[in-house]
Design a protein around this motif. Sequence first.
Motif, mmCIF file in Angstrom:
data_model
loop_
_atom_site.group_PDB
_atom_site.id
_atom_site.type_symbol
_atom_site.label_atom_id
_atom_site.label_comp_id
_atom_site.label_asym_id
_atom_site.label_seq_id
_atom_site.Cartn_x
_atom_site.Cartn_y
_atom_site.Cartn_z
ATOM 1 N N GLY A 17 -7.349 4.771 8.520
ATOM 2 C CA GLY A 17 -8.671 4.733 7.899
ATOM 3 C C GLY A 17 -9.764 4.929 8.933
ATOM 4 N N GLY A 18 -10.740 5.786 8.621
ATOM 5 C CA GLY A 18 -11.806 6.012 9.587
ATOM 6 C C GLY A 18 -12.648 7.218 9.230
ATOM 7 N N SER A 19 -13.430 7.651 10.196
ATOM 8 C CA SER A 19 -14.344 8.777 9.974
ATOM 9 C C SER A 19 -14.368 9.646 11.219
ATOM 10 N N GLY A 20 -15.042 10.781 11.111
ATOM 11 C CA GLY A 20 -15.131 11.708 12.231
ATOM 12 C C GLY A 20 -14.546 13.053 11.849
ATOM 13 N N ALA A 37 -11.979 9.070 3.454
ATOM 14 C CA ALA A 37 -11.864 7.751 4.078
ATOM 15 C C ALA A 37 -10.835 7.695 5.201
ATOM 16 N N GLY A 38 -10.160 8.835 5.478
ATOM 17 C CA GLY A 38 -9.195 8.792 6.561
ATOM 18 C C GLY A 38 -8.043 9.748 6.368
ATOM 19 N N LEU A 39 -6.906 9.428 6.993
ATOM 20 C CA LEU A 39 -5.730 10.292 7.010
ATOM 21 C C LEU A 39 -4.505 9.526 6.516
ATOM 22 N N THR A 40 -3.674 10.207 5.758
ATOM 23 C CA THR A 40 -2.410 9.633 5.312
ATOM 24 C C THR A 40 -1.276 10.485 5.843
ATOM 25 N N LEU A 41 -0.379 9.877 6.634
ATOM 26 C CA LEU A 41 0.695 10.594 7.295
ATOM 27 C C LEU A 41 2.042 10.164 6.728
ATOM 28 N N THR A 42 2.900 11.117 6.464
ATOM 29 C CA THR A 42 4.285 10.854 6.102
ATOM 30 C C THR A 42 5.135 11.127 7.330
ATOM 31 N N VAL A 50 -11.626 10.974 15.852
ATOM 32 C CA VAL A 50 -11.627 10.070 14.704
ATOM 33 C C VAL A 50 -11.998 8.662 15.172
ATOM 34 N N ARG A 51 -12.957 8.056 14.471
ATOM 35 C CA ARG A 51 -13.331 6.671 14.739
ATOM 36 C C ARG A 51 -12.557 5.798 13.748
ATOM 37 N N LEU A 52 -11.508 5.134 14.241
ATOM 38 C CA LEU A 52 -10.606 4.389 13.375
ATOM 39 C C LEU A 52 -11.212 3.054 12.955
ATOM 40 N N ALA A 53 -11.036 2.741 11.677
ATOM 41 C CA ALA A 53 -11.461 1.441 11.149
ATOM 42 C C ALA A 53 -10.265 0.541 10.879
#
Length: 317
Positions: free
Chosen positions: A240-243, A266-271, A291-294
């Motif tokens: 979760g994050g932005s950038g 809202a972010g990235l989802t990785l499999t 990416v600025r991770l939350a």
Amino acid sequence: MSRAQVDDVLTVDHLVRRFGDLVAVDDVSFRIAPGETYGLLGPNGAGKTTAISMIAGLLRADGGSVTVAGHAMAPDAVEPKRHLGLVPQDLAIYPELTAKENLRFFGKLQGLRGAELTQRVQEVLDLIGLADRAKDRAKEYSGGMKRRLNIGVGLLHKPELLILDEPTVGVDPQSRNSILESVEALSVEGMAVLYTTHYMEEAERLCDRIGIIDSGRLAAEGTRDELIQLTGGTDTIRLGGSGDLTAAAARLREHPGVEQVDADRAGLTLTVRDAPTLVAALVGVATDSGVRLADVEITRPDLESVFLHVTGKALRN
């Protein structure tokens, strides 16, 4: 240990039971080796109790066969029943008797006498954690303590196969944990255990192999890891994050072990394969890409996922 290297304590072959038009158990087959804990995992009404009623010789099968310690099981068979202990869902103890009196009574029914009976009663009291309450009447016990005494009755004659039908239903968390600890100790002694439950976490904790049963059929069988592979065996990492999420996604797709990357606002989802070993490196790639991770969240497949995959519905439906 190879399945071919041991003599199975329990063999269930193509077991069938009908109630009118309802097929409660539909062509179920499995085996249990000495020292193995085998779980039948499924929701209420899946056929678990009907199956073990036939395995224990309480109910005649409409088809198939059951063999316990090399002896064919049937309602009128005596020899195979000497080799098993049955702990039913309903309590089978006398509330007016103490724990020790209950165990001595049932021990005598099982053929134990004298010093052997006295020694075995004490061993069972220690195993189920009731030695300090041995002289209290069962009616004074909590629900969990009654369940543990119920298990003790089934253990007295040192059966080669112990059948436990939903032994933790309706007990408090502390008593539930005590019951699970008692069951864990049994396989160490070389006892084969058939454990039915609709609690996924119990099956994962206790069972060497698990049979997923639904609508009377065995939908899948194997170790936990073997069953997980049925879902594809992949994990999900949520970053979760932005950038610059698009640039990060492109770089992450090239990383070994990453099978898919999806980006949203809202972010990235990785499999991925084996998330715990990859997550640190993937977080580094994402942050290096701007990416600025939350937050970071890992989701791994469990038996709930397997049940949904092989039956098309959630375990707790």
